[in-house]
Design an enzyme around this catalytic site. Structure first.
Site, PDB file in Angstrom:
ATOM      1  N   ALA A 194       0.876  -1.307  -0.058  1.00 15.98           N
ATOM      2  CA  ALA A 194      -0.126  -0.035  -0.143  1.00 15.98           C
ATOM      3  C   ALA A 194       0.936   1.276  -0.010  1.00 15.98           C
ATOM      4  O   ALA A 194       0.493   2.123  -0.635  1.00 15.98           O
ATOM      5  CB  ALA A 194      -0.988   0.169   1.116  1.00 15.98           C
ATOM      6  N   LYS A 223      -5.999  -8.260  -4.707  1.00 15.00           N
ATOM      7  CA  LYS A 223      -6.206  -9.552  -5.472  1.00 15.00           C
ATOM      8  C   LYS A 223      -5.251 -10.536  -4.662  1.00 15.00           C
ATOM      9  O   LYS A 223      -4.389 -10.211  -3.906  1.00 15.00           O
ATOM     10  CB  LYS A 223      -5.883  -9.528  -6.710  1.00 15.00           C
ATOM     11  CG  LYS A 223      -4.438  -8.831  -7.187  1.00 15.00           C
ATOM     12  CD  LYS A 223      -3.238  -9.861  -7.061  1.00 15.00           C
ATOM     13  CE  LYS A 223      -2.031  -9.339  -6.881  1.00 15.00           C
ATOM     14  NZ  LYS A 223      -0.922 -10.170  -6.479  1.00 15.00           N
ATOM     15  N   ARG A 261       3.564 -14.435   0.988  1.00 13.39           N
ATOM     16  CA  ARG A 261       3.588 -15.589   0.046  1.00 13.39           C
ATOM     17  C   ARG A 261       4.263 -16.604   0.154  1.00 13.39           C
ATOM     18  O   ARG A 261       4.167 -17.858  -0.533  1.00 13.39           O
ATOM     19  CB  ARG A 261       4.490 -14.694  -1.142  1.00 13.39           C
ATOM     20  CG  ARG A 261       3.738 -13.531  -1.753  1.00 13.39           C
ATOM     21  CD  ARG A 261       4.838 -12.852  -2.676  1.00 13.39           C
ATOM     22  NE  ARG A 261       4.115 -11.522  -3.269  1.00 13.39           N
ATOM     23  CZ  ARG A 261       4.144 -10.658  -2.482  1.00 13.39           C
ATOM     24  NH1 ARG A 261       4.815 -10.245  -1.270  1.00 13.39           N
ATOM     25  NH2 ARG A 261       3.506  -9.319  -2.816  1.00 13.39           N
ATOM     26  N   LEU A 286      -4.836  -6.211   2.937  1.00 13.96           N
ATOM     27  CA  LEU A 286      -4.534  -7.142   3.871  1.00 13.96           C
ATOM     28  C   LEU A 286      -4.044  -8.491   3.335  1.00 13.96           C
ATOM     29  O   LEU A 286      -4.232  -8.782   2.099  1.00 13.96           O
ATOM     30  CB  LEU A 286      -5.755  -7.270   4.989  1.00 13.96           C
ATOM     31  CG  LEU A 286      -6.188  -6.308   5.307  1.00 13.96           C
ATOM     32  CD1 LEU A 286      -7.781  -6.581   6.468  1.00 13.96           C
ATOM     33  CD2 LEU A 286      -5.094  -5.832   6.556  1.00 13.96           C
ATOM     34  N   ASP A 317      -0.942 -15.576  -6.035  1.00 12.35           N
ATOM     35  CA  ASP A 317      -0.384 -14.205  -5.961  1.00 12.35           C
ATOM     36  C   ASP A 317      -0.189 -13.595  -7.470  1.00 12.35           C
ATOM     37  O   ASP A 317      -0.473 -12.527  -7.525  1.00 12.35           O
ATOM     38  CB  ASP A 317       0.706 -14.262  -5.167  1.00 12.35           C
ATOM     39  CG  ASP A 317       1.558 -12.913  -4.889  1.00 12.35           C
ATOM     40  OD1 ASP A 317       0.681 -12.253  -3.892  1.00 12.35           O
ATOM     41  OD2 ASP A 317       2.467 -12.436  -5.422  1.00 12.35           O
ATOM     42  N   TYR A 322      -9.248  -1.570  12.348  1.00 16.74           N
ATOM     43  CA  TYR A 322      -9.704  -1.351  11.319  1.00 16.74           C
ATOM     44  C   TYR A 322     -11.405  -1.106  11.528  1.00 16.74           C
ATOM     45  O   TYR A 322     -11.873  -0.275  10.827  1.00 16.74           O
ATOM     46  CB  TYR A 322      -9.868  -2.888  10.484  1.00 16.74           C
ATOM     47  CG  TYR A 322      -8.285  -3.387  10.348  1.00 16.74           C
ATOM     48  CD1 TYR A 322      -7.305  -2.561   9.952  1.00 16.74           C
ATOM     49  CD2 TYR A 322      -8.087  -4.830  10.441  1.00 16.74           C
ATOM     50  CE1 TYR A 322      -6.234  -2.875   9.831  1.00 16.74           C
ATOM     51  CE2 TYR A 322      -6.773  -5.231  10.114  1.00 16.74           C
ATOM     52  CZ  TYR A 322      -5.821  -4.382   9.890  1.00 16.74           C
ATOM     53  OH  TYR A 322      -4.505  -4.610   9.637  1.00 16.74           O
ATOM     54  N   HIS A 336      -9.408 -11.072   2.985  1.00 12.64           N
ATOM     55  CA  HIS A 336      -9.856 -10.233   2.152  1.00 12.64           C
ATOM     56  C   HIS A 336     -11.422 -10.423   1.961  1.00 12.64           C
ATOM     57  O   HIS A 336     -12.076  -9.232   2.224  1.00 12.64           O
ATOM     58  CB  HIS A 336      -9.411 -10.547   0.602  1.00 12.64           C
ATOM     59  CG  HIS A 336      -8.023 -10.201   0.316  1.00 12.64           C
ATOM     60  ND1 HIS A 336      -7.339 -10.548  -0.674  1.00 12.64           N
ATOM     61  CD2 HIS A 336      -7.598  -9.389   1.154  1.00 12.64           C
ATOM     62  CE1 HIS A 336      -5.916  -9.895  -0.495  1.00 12.64           C
ATOM     63  NE2 HIS A 336      -6.093  -9.253   0.482  1.00 12.64           N
TER      64      HIS A 336
END
Length: 324
Positions: A15, A97, A166, A74, A178, A58, A79
């Site tokens: 972000a 995504k 990941r 996140l 990913d 949040y 998600h």
């Protein structure tokens, strides 16, 4: 027209590097708030958005009446949960995504979007880039005739970073969710195609898929074609997509990280003639935010719906379910 006030759920490095900055720079948008329990993590965001309000949770950001839309960067497994919470809180949503871990999870998001009348979509930035819009137009116009074969590749190496999400099964890690979202979804978008049958070969480390080769058949507007994709989180940086048709070929350079790992280009090859279109300055994250703003404010068409995201996830699900 009043700018759309955005809040960001979480001070992620992605972000900070990309989408929060794009919100700050996009016409018609305002980066107004960030949710993080760490004041230190908020400071780099305040460096370019000094008026940023910081919420410690949040839920507190979602309760902020001045926030009209949220961006959710996140980890993958969170998600769906936070997209639903944001919609129920009356916020428009742009979520990273993959927006879900299975295709059927997106049904609840579609229902919530339709019931609330709010905007909700996956942050699938490549469809906003003129590179991929050109590829789609060339295929629609028959520039290479009927598509016969497509191969795509995206690899990078995060093997040395054990804490990277990941590399963690519990956060939905792996190269297929990913970046398979790009190597599969770009073909679905550009060729208006869907998979017919797919198989895959997969390599795993500590329960996480780190290399996958998917192959099979897809069907688009000009009929069926063969398809192959390689994704990995254990190989050096490489990105490319090639569409081969009966009359020529389209080669797409840097099809995902345009301007980050190289210049976005489209090569149209027909016989001995190669035409090259370059995109040195297009900024897909800014374009994504501006298109969202246009949809929220004017109802303008948006190029990537939750239904499109569901189709992508269904293809990911197919790849993972048909390992040989």
């Amino acid at each position: 027209m009043e700018p759309v006030s955005f809040g960001v759920l979480g001070a992620s490095s992605f972000a900070l590097a990309h989408t929060a900055r794009a919100i700050h720079e996009a016409e018609g948008a305002r980066l107004a708030a960030l949710a993080t329990s760490s004041p230190a993590k908020a400071e780099p965001f305040r460096a370019f958005a000094p008026d940023l309000r910081v919420h410690e949770s949040y839920d507190a950001l979602l309760a902020d009446p001045a926030i009209e839309a949220v961006y959710i960067p996140l980890p993958n497994h969170l998600h769906v949960e936070w997209t639903l919470k944001a919609l129920e809180a009356g916020k428009h949503v742009l979520c990273e995504k993959p927006i879900a871990m299975r295709a059927d999870q997106i049904d609840a998001l579609i229902e919530a979007r339709d019931r609330t009348g709010l905007f909700a979509s996956e942050a699938y930035m490549i469809v906003h880039h003129p590179q991929w819009q050109l590829v789609r137009r060339l295929l629609d116009e028959g520039a290479i005739g009927a598509v016969r074969h497509v191969d795509t590749v995206q690899t990078f190496d995060v093997g040395a970073d054990a804490d990277n999400i990941r590399n963690r099964a519990e956060t939905g890690g792996g190269s297929v969710p990913d970046v398979g979202v790009y190597t599969y979804g770009s073909v679905r978008f550009a060729a208006r195609a869907e998979p017919v049958e797919l198989t895959s070969r997969i390599r795993r480390e500590n329960g996480v898929e780190v290399w996958a080769h998917a192959m099979g058949t897809m069907a688009g507007a000009t009929g069926e074609f063969t398809f192959a994709s390689t994704t990995s989180t254990r190989l050096p940086d490489r990105q490319e997509a090639v569409f081969q048709g009966e009359d020529g070929m389209i080669r797409v350079t840097v099809p995902c990280n345009a301007g980050v790992v190289g210049e976005a280009q489209v090569h149209l090859v027909r016989g001995d003639v190669t035409l090259v279109e370059r995109f040195p300055s297009a900024r897909q994250y800014v374009l994504q935010v501006q298109n969202m703003v246009a949809t929220v404010r004017t109802g303008a068409p948006y190029p990537w719906s939750l239904e499109d995201a569901r189709g992508n996830q269904a293809m990911i699900d197919m790849v993972l379910a048909n390992e040989v």
